[in-house]
Design a protein around this motif. Sequence first.
Motif, PDB file in Angstrom:
ATOM      1  N   ASN A 392     -31.345  -4.757  58.171  1.00  0.00           N
ATOM      2  CA  ASN A 392     -31.761  -6.040  57.605  1.00  0.00           C
ATOM      3  C   ASN A 392     -32.758  -6.761  58.516  1.00  0.00           C
ATOM      4  O   ASN A 392     -33.790  -7.243  58.060  1.00  0.00           O
ATOM      5  CB  ASN A 392     -30.541  -6.932  57.368  1.00  0.00           C
ATOM      6  N   SER A 422     -33.490  -0.838  52.062  1.00  0.00           N
ATOM      7  CA  SER A 422     -32.181  -1.428  51.784  1.00  0.00           C
ATOM      8  C   SER A 422     -31.117  -0.398  52.132  1.00  0.00           C
ATOM      9  O   SER A 422     -31.433   0.763  52.389  1.00  0.00           O
ATOM     10  CB  SER A 422     -32.079  -1.815  50.309  1.00  0.00           C
ATOM     11  N   GLN A 564     -27.392  -9.172  52.471  1.00  0.00           N
ATOM     12  CA  GLN A 564     -28.514  -9.145  51.509  1.00  0.00           C
ATOM     13  C   GLN A 564     -29.271  -7.807  51.496  1.00  0.00           C
ATOM     14  O   GLN A 564     -29.930  -7.479  50.517  1.00  0.00           O
ATOM     15  CB  GLN A 564     -29.486 -10.270  51.820  1.00  0.00           C
ATOM     16  N   PHE A 567     -27.805  -2.786  48.833  1.00  0.00           N
ATOM     17  CA  PHE A 567     -28.146  -2.691  47.405  1.00  0.00           C
ATOM     18  C   PHE A 567     -27.657  -1.350  46.881  1.00  0.00           C
ATOM     19  O   PHE A 567     -28.057  -0.296  47.387  1.00  0.00           O
ATOM     20  CB  PHE A 567     -29.657  -2.837  47.212  1.00  0.00           C
ATOM     21  N   TRP A 576     -35.395  -4.313  40.712  1.00  0.00           N
ATOM     22  CA  TRP A 576     -35.067  -4.331  42.136  1.00  0.00           C
ATOM     23  C   TRP A 576     -36.220  -4.919  42.956  1.00  0.00           C
ATOM     24  O   TRP A 576     -36.022  -5.658  43.897  1.00  0.00           O
ATOM     25  CB  TRP A 576     -34.691  -2.924  42.627  1.00  0.00           C
ATOM     26  N   GLU A 579     -35.838  -8.579  42.542  1.00  0.00           N
ATOM     27  CA  GLU A 579     -34.619  -9.021  43.224  1.00  0.00           C
ATOM     28  C   GLU A 579     -34.808  -8.991  44.749  1.00  0.00           C
ATOM     29  O   GLU A 579     -34.436  -9.926  45.457  1.00  0.00           O
ATOM     30  CB  GLU A 579     -33.474  -8.096  42.794  1.00  0.00           C
ATOM     31  N   ALA A 580     -35.414  -7.908  45.235  1.00  0.00           N
ATOM     32  CA  ALA A 580     -35.613  -7.776  46.684  1.00  0.00           C
ATOM     33  C   ALA A 580     -36.510  -8.899  47.190  1.00  0.00           C
ATOM     34  O   ALA A 580     -36.296  -9.450  48.275  1.00  0.00           O
ATOM     35  CB  ALA A 580     -36.233  -6.417  47.006  1.00  0.00           C
ATOM     36  N   SER A 582     -36.716 -11.866  45.904  1.00  0.00           N
ATOM     37  CA  SER A 582     -35.954 -13.113  45.967  1.00  0.00           C
ATOM     38  C   SER A 582     -34.983 -13.114  47.151  1.00  0.00           C
ATOM     39  O   SER A 582     -34.612 -14.149  47.665  1.00  0.00           O
ATOM     40  CB  SER A 582     -35.224 -13.374  44.645  1.00  0.00           C
ATOM     41  N   ARG A 583     -34.588 -11.926  47.598  1.00  0.00           N
ATOM     42  CA  ARG A 583     -33.715 -11.861  48.778  1.00  0.00           C
ATOM     43  C   ARG A 583     -34.520 -11.951  50.084  1.00  0.00           C
ATOM     44  O   ARG A 583     -33.957 -11.938  51.171  1.00  0.00           O
ATOM     45  CB  ARG A 583     -32.952 -10.531  48.811  1.00  0.00           C
TER      46      ARG A 583
END
Length: 756
Positions: A392, A422, A564, A567, A576, A579-580, A582-583
């Motif tokens: 991360n 991820s 976070q 996944f 994805w 989504e990624a 937004s993360r």
Amino acid sequence: MANPRLQIRSTVTSRRPAPTSEISNLSDVTEHFNEFYAKNVFTNEELQRRIPKTIFNRLATHIQQGTEVDEPTADVVAQALKEWAVNKGCTHYTHWFQPLRSTTAQKHDSFINFFDKSGKKRFEFSGSELIRGEPDASSFPGGGLRSTHEARGYTCWDPASAPWILEETNGNTLMIPTKYVSWTGDALDHKTPLLRSVNALSKEAVKMLRLLGDDTTTGVQSTLGCEQEFFVIDKAYYTARPDLIATGRTVLGAAPAKGQKMEDHYFGPLPPRIMAFIQESEQTLWKLGVPTKTRHNEVAPGQHEMAPIFEESNLACDHNLVMMETLQYVAEKHDLTVLFHEKPFQGVNGNGKHHNWSMATNTGKNLLNPTRDPTNNLSFLVFMTAVIKAVNEHSDLLRASVSGAGNDHRLGAQEAPPAIMSVYLGEELDAIAQMLHEDGKQLLAANDNPEINMKLEAQMTKCVSVLNLGEGLSPLHRDRTDRNRTSPFAFTGNKFEFRAPGGPAPVSHATMIINLIVADALSKMTREIKKKALDDQAAGAEYKKASIKAIHQVIRTTMAQNYQVVFNGNGYSDDWVKEAESRGLPNLKNTVDALGVLTKPENLKLFSTFKVLNEAEVKSRQHISYEQYSEIVTIEADSLLNLVRSQVLPAAFKYQKEMALSLSAVKQVTGVQDRDQLAYLDQFCNMVSECTELVKSLAILLETPASEDPEAHAKFVRDEVKSKADQLRFVSDRMETFVEDNLWTIPKYEEMLCLK
Ligand code: ADP
Ligand code: MG
């Protein structure tokens, strides 16, 4: 004149599997495997037999502590090594090293002293020759680390990786694995930083183990098993494709009708010629102590995989290079060529090299193996959480570690993981991670509320009981965790599998980054645990108990802060990507973007804190990588341009003329012009015009002087040269499907990929 392509096709179809020249009697392999295996390696046992015990122990200490071997010790080793090698027919030795380019390097010297005072010609080898070599280094990539007037580079013996003998038709050579550094000691290779990262990881992991109550482990290694994918084609096709020779990939070629559709190649029977070639490669590799275990057909036609049993990462990296070199060498004997490139053929899957990575103590324990013993599970959870934190916090570096012009074709192209890094945990482990995550969130919010800590203990028992589920079988059985092929970094039962590296990649590079970022995560977690434990101790708690409680807390808070990056869904989906984003996970889509992160201040600091690479070394690597990217894309574009000019367009012009002539002949006979036929000709003529236009504009781009700044030039090459070349390829591939087969001179995909 006959079409050379059709001539090659008839030669290739008449070839038969070649018998192995490695061993004459097959029962030698099975009956005498113990003598056969590693017989060309100067193993530890061999060394131990040949030198005094005190010297052997001294060498072992040097290896364990990573210190330079002193000359008197090296003298004794060199003498023993020379005797062994000369006895086995070696006239020469070479330091074998890994400069910052795609192939290894070697400079051979003979053992022979031609001018001994006695008048006899003796075979000699000294400790200093073993320890250090000084190849003229001015032509290896230096990225600004060496100016030409001080171009010396030194190869330094790596005693942790055993020397071996390369047998060739006309003689044998002793190969000695070495590091390669500049005269100031800066790393100029892939091996040096890997070894430094191995030390960093070991130190941090041992510190963590001490907190967990382990007082016996004195070292931790990273372990690595690489699954190597490759294509095999007939050598005659290879030599007829200048693009393959120059770049390792086909820069043009229309997709065959079937390609990899129906996926009936995957795990299918190995074609006889391939089988013969792989068997001989395996036998050669076994003699070199490379534990190759698995072989099978891969997804694309013409594609295969070989995988060894995992080893300590430095050795595994050397062995992967030996495997690649051996495959190439043996292929020659079978009139075959091996292609490791990430994308040799457009439209079918490319080559990856999955890095299976874990950590093992020098007492033999795999730190990523969940067990049914609750005490060990705490250790497992700490190390697993550290890996999640590492990915991360440093996903940019992990992404950069697999960058390169070739891998840009794979990452994010629905065949390999996306460029977004991820972690996949699988259902069962994820359930545990989620619990830790939830707890951690509350812990962070409540600022160490004692009530939550009570709950924490209860949860831990629950968590351990989940791990304990099932009679006889570990609940995290690998078969149940490893079914998400879309994830770049997947937990697979007792190790993580990094799936982003490309087929030709030097394994040490990504491994060095994984070692480094996990060392960093462990270091941060250890510090936090110690601080919490000391605070608790100050408040009256017993230190040992306080530190175990702190470990439980830090696992949870770390998970909360880093969950976070976990996944478990479909990494190929567009959802994805959104989504990624937004993360806040980085999506570095191509090499040029990815390379930029290397010199971010926090990354420079990370490299230097753990003494893996100093600032100058990082900058030189970035510089070299930009240059290599630009060179590769430019060579590919040049190669495409040449092929189109010299073979595609001449075939197209002939076909155009033939079509026009035959249409007018038809009109003469019938008195009418068929409109559909005219339209067909017209369509083809348009393609030819578009093609000639693109040839013109690509040539202009290729003549544009390069910017002095390697990053700026790489951007120009990516945005202008590559995109123009892509357009040219597109139209050329369409033309291939129109032009009469007899006129097309470049070997076609369906021919190259259907080797039997
Ligand atoms: P799959 O194709 O199912 O992913 P393979 O059997 O082809 O698996 O390859 C798995 C690789 O992982 C092998 O090289 C194996 O030795 C390696 N491996 C197994 N355990 C470990 C470990 N603890 N550390 C590193 N690599 C490991
Ligand atoms: Mg595999």
